[in-house]
Design a protein around this motif. Sequence first.
Motif, PDB file in Angstrom:
ATOM      1  N   MET A   1       0.837  -1.172   0.000  1.00  0.00           N
ATOM      2  CA  MET A   1       0.000   0.000   0.000  1.00  0.00           C
ATOM      3  C   MET A   1       0.887   1.243   0.000  1.00  0.00           C
ATOM      4  SD  MET A   1      -2.797   0.748   2.860  1.00  0.00           S
ATOM      5  CE  MET A   1      -4.185   1.692   2.518  1.00  0.00           C
ATOM      6  N   ALA A   2       0.644   2.125  -0.914  1.00  0.00           N
ATOM      7  CA  ALA A   2       1.454   3.342  -1.022  1.00  0.00           C
ATOM      8  C   ALA A   2       1.093   4.312   0.087  1.00  0.00           C
ATOM      9  CB  ALA A   2       1.237   3.987  -2.379  1.00  0.00           C
ATOM     10  N   ARG A   3       2.094   4.928   0.603  1.00  0.00           N
ATOM     11  CA  ARG A   3       1.901   5.893   1.684  1.00  0.00           C
ATOM     12  C   ARG A   3       1.867   7.302   1.125  1.00  0.00           C
ATOM     13  NH1 ARG A   3       5.446   5.790   7.125  1.00  0.00           N
ATOM     14  NH2 ARG A   3       3.718   6.360   8.411  1.00  0.00           N
ATOM     15  N   SER A   4       0.890   8.049   1.525  1.00  0.00           N
ATOM     16  CA  SER A   4       0.786   9.431   1.083  1.00  0.00           C
ATOM     17  C   SER A   4       1.652  10.313   1.976  1.00  0.00           C
ATOM     18  CB  SER A   4      -0.673   9.897   1.153  1.00  0.00           C
ATOM     19  OG  SER A   4      -0.744  11.274   0.886  1.00  0.00           O
ATOM     20  N   THR A   5       2.574  11.003   1.370  1.00  0.00           N
ATOM     21  CA  THR A   5       3.407  11.914   2.137  1.00  0.00           C
ATOM     22  C   THR A   5       3.119  13.334   1.679  1.00  0.00           C
ATOM     23  OG1 THR A   5       5.223  11.713   0.561  1.00  0.00           O
ATOM     24  CG2 THR A   5       5.263  10.238   2.458  1.00  0.00           C
ATOM     25  N   SER A   6       2.797  14.159   2.634  1.00  0.00           N
ATOM     26  CA  SER A   6       2.548  15.550   2.299  1.00  0.00           C
ATOM     27  C   SER A   6       3.689  16.387   2.852  1.00  0.00           C
ATOM     28  CB  SER A   6       1.207  16.022   2.877  1.00  0.00           C
ATOM     29  OG  SER A   6       1.236  15.940   4.281  1.00  0.00           O
ATOM     30  N   VAL A   7       4.064  17.356   2.090  1.00  0.00           N
ATOM     31  CA  VAL A   7       5.140  18.243   2.487  1.00  0.00           C
ATOM     32  C   VAL A   7       4.511  19.498   3.070  1.00  0.00           C
ATOM     33  CG1 VAL A   7       7.100  19.588   1.667  1.00  0.00           C
ATOM     34  CG2 VAL A   7       6.626  17.348   0.678  1.00  0.00           C
ATOM     35  N   ARG A   8       4.905  19.813   4.281  1.00  0.00           N
ATOM     36  CA  ARG A   8       4.385  21.001   4.948  1.00  0.00           C
ATOM     37  C   ARG A   8       5.123  22.207   4.418  1.00  0.00           C
ATOM     38  NH1 ARG A   8       1.103  22.311   8.221  1.00  0.00           N
ATOM     39  NH2 ARG A   8       0.995  23.248  10.213  1.00  0.00           N
ATOM     40  N   THR A   9       4.377  23.241   4.111  1.00  0.00           N
ATOM     41  CA  THR A   9       4.999  24.482   3.655  1.00  0.00           C
ATOM     42  C   THR A   9       4.801  25.558   4.713  1.00  0.00           C
ATOM     43  OG1 THR A   9       2.995  25.134   2.482  1.00  0.00           O
ATOM     44  CG2 THR A   9       4.654  23.946   1.212  1.00  0.00           C
ATOM     45  N   TYR A  10       5.706  26.491   4.752  1.00  0.00           N
ATOM     46  CA  TYR A  10       5.665  27.582   5.724  1.00  0.00           C
ATOM     47  C   TYR A  10       5.742  28.905   4.983  1.00  0.00           C
ATOM     48  CZ  TYR A  10       6.680  23.870   9.032  1.00  0.00           C
ATOM     49  OH  TYR A  10       6.613  22.724   9.771  1.00  0.00           O
ATOM     50  N   SER A  11       5.109  29.910   5.555  1.00  0.00           N
ATOM     51  CA  SER A  11       5.142  31.241   4.940  1.00  0.00           C
ATOM     52  C   SER A  11       6.544  31.815   5.038  1.00  0.00           C
ATOM     53  CB  SER A  11       4.149  32.174   5.642  1.00  0.00           C
ATOM     54  OG  SER A  11       4.580  32.440   6.970  1.00  0.00           O
ATOM     55  N   ARG A  12       6.839  32.778   4.188  1.00  0.00           N
ATOM     56  CA  ARG A  12       8.139  33.443   4.245  1.00  0.00           C
ATOM     57  C   ARG A  12       8.339  34.131   5.584  1.00  0.00           C
ATOM     58  NH1 ARG A  12       8.152  36.832  -1.033  1.00  0.00           N
ATOM     59  NH2 ARG A  12       6.196  35.825  -1.479  1.00  0.00           N
ATOM     60  N   TYR A  13       7.256  34.677   6.130  1.00  0.00           N
ATOM     61  CA  TYR A  13       7.333  35.344   7.436  1.00  0.00           C
ATOM     62  C   TYR A  13       7.770  34.355   8.512  1.00  0.00           C
ATOM     63  CZ  TYR A  13       6.063  38.002  11.579  1.00  0.00           C
ATOM     64  OH  TYR A  13       6.117  38.643  12.788  1.00  0.00           O
ATOM     65  N   SER A  14       7.143  33.188   8.546  1.00  0.00           N
ATOM     66  CA  SER A  14       7.490  32.177   9.550  1.00  0.00           C
ATOM     67  C   SER A  14       8.943  31.730   9.401  1.00  0.00           C
ATOM     68  CB  SER A  14       6.581  30.955   9.428  1.00  0.00           C
ATOM     69  OG  SER A  14       5.265  31.290   9.779  1.00  0.00           O
ATOM     70  N   LEU A  15       9.361  31.472   8.174  1.00  0.00           N
ATOM     71  CA  LEU A  15      10.736  31.037   7.947  1.00  0.00           C
ATOM     72  C   LEU A  15      11.739  32.111   8.347  1.00  0.00           C
ATOM     73  CD1 LEU A  15      10.270  29.176   4.550  1.00  0.00           C
ATOM     74  CD2 LEU A  15      10.600  28.164   6.825  1.00  0.00           C
ATOM     75  N   GLN A  16      11.416  33.375   8.055  1.00  0.00           N
ATOM     76  CA  GLN A  16      12.316  34.467   8.434  1.00  0.00           C
ATOM     77  C   GLN A  16      12.377  34.616   9.949  1.00  0.00           C
ATOM     78  OE1 GLN A  16      14.318  36.327   6.315  1.00  0.00           O
ATOM     79  NE2 GLN A  16      15.218  36.945   8.259  1.00  0.00           N
ATOM     80  N   ALA A  17      11.232  34.489  10.619  1.00  0.00           N
ATOM     81  CA  ALA A  17      11.192  34.588  12.087  1.00  0.00           C
ATOM     82  C   ALA A  17      11.990  33.452  12.719  1.00  0.00           C
ATOM     83  CB  ALA A  17       9.751  34.570  12.569  1.00  0.00           C
ATOM     84  N   LEU A  18      11.867  32.238  12.184  1.00  0.00           N
ATOM     85  CA  LEU A  18      12.627  31.102  12.694  1.00  0.00           C
ATOM     86  C   LEU A  18      14.124  31.291  12.475  1.00  0.00           C
ATOM     87  CD1 LEU A  18      10.257  28.277  11.494  1.00  0.00           C
ATOM     88  CD2 LEU A  18      10.879  28.749  13.876  1.00  0.00           C
ATOM     89  N   SER A  19      14.472  31.830  11.326  1.00  0.00           N
ATOM     90  CA  SER A  19      15.876  32.096  11.038  1.00  0.00           C
ATOM     91  C   SER A  19      16.445  33.130  12.007  1.00  0.00           C
ATOM     92  CB  SER A  19      16.009  32.587   9.591  1.00  0.00           C
ATOM     93  OG  SER A  19      17.343  32.880   9.296  1.00  0.00           O
ATOM     94  N   LEU A  20      15.673  34.179  12.272  1.00  0.00           N
ATOM     95  CA  LEU A  20      16.092  35.214  13.219  1.00  0.00           C
ATOM     96  C   LEU A  20      16.258  34.628  14.614  1.00  0.00           C
ATOM     97  CD1 LEU A  20      16.640  38.093  14.190  1.00  0.00           C
ATOM     98  CD2 LEU A  20      14.148  38.425  14.291  1.00  0.00           C
ATOM     99  N   LEU A  21      15.284  33.851  15.073  1.00  0.00           N
ATOM    100  CA  LEU A  21      15.369  33.247  16.401  1.00  0.00           C
ATOM    101  C   LEU A  21      16.582  32.329  16.493  1.00  0.00           C
ATOM    102  CD1 LEU A  21      14.338  32.725  19.226  1.00  0.00           C
ATOM    103  CD2 LEU A  21      12.723  31.070  18.270  1.00  0.00           C
ATOM    104  N   GLY A  22      16.810  31.520  15.480  1.00  0.00           N
ATOM    105  CA  GLY A  22      17.975  30.638  15.469  1.00  0.00           C
ATOM    106  C   GLY A  22      19.277  31.424  15.550  1.00  0.00           C
ATOM    107  N   ALA A  23      19.350  32.519  14.811  1.00  0.00           N
ATOM    108  CA  ALA A  23      20.555  33.355  14.839  1.00  0.00           C
ATOM    109  C   ALA A  23      20.743  33.998  16.212  1.00  0.00           C
ATOM    110  CB  ALA A  23      20.473  34.418  13.751  1.00  0.00           C
ATOM    111  N   LEU A  24      19.653  34.440  16.835  1.00  0.00           N
ATOM    112  CA  LEU A  24      19.738  35.018  18.183  1.00  0.00           C
ATOM    113  C   LEU A  24      20.249  33.985  19.188  1.00  0.00           C
ATOM    114  CD1 LEU A  24      16.402  37.045  18.288  1.00  0.00           C
ATOM    115  CD2 LEU A  24      18.716  38.004  18.359  1.00  0.00           C
TER     116      LEU A  24
END
Length: 113
Positions: A1-24
């Motif tokens: 049975m094939a497994r359905s895999t969905s890729v989660r996408t994130y907004s540019r705002y979320s990715l930028q905020a995560l990048s900023l937090l990681g850098a901090l």
Amino acid sequence: MARSTSVRTYSRYSLQALSLLGALLRAARIERKLGAAPLAERVGISRDMLYRIEKGDPRCEIGVVFELAAILGVPLFEPELGALQQRSREVEDRLALLPRAVHAPRGEVKDDF
């Protein structure tokens, strides 16, 4: 049975905020002269997970990220615990005035008799 895999996408705002937090977090670690391995051990995560957090990986557990910020002294909302508790009470008071649940509209009301 094939497994359905969905890729989660994130907004540019979320990715930028995560990048900023990681850098901090990375900057705070380096400024405190803490090595990655000892800090990861203190937090209870792998060094790889620490590096992923510092790179802004959105799949990292939020509780771990908050604990890391607390240990490094990186304020997320309020710089002091008392101010954070006050802000939490304000939000709880606001939530007490709002409905407990949000329901979808039941449809259009036909009032043309």
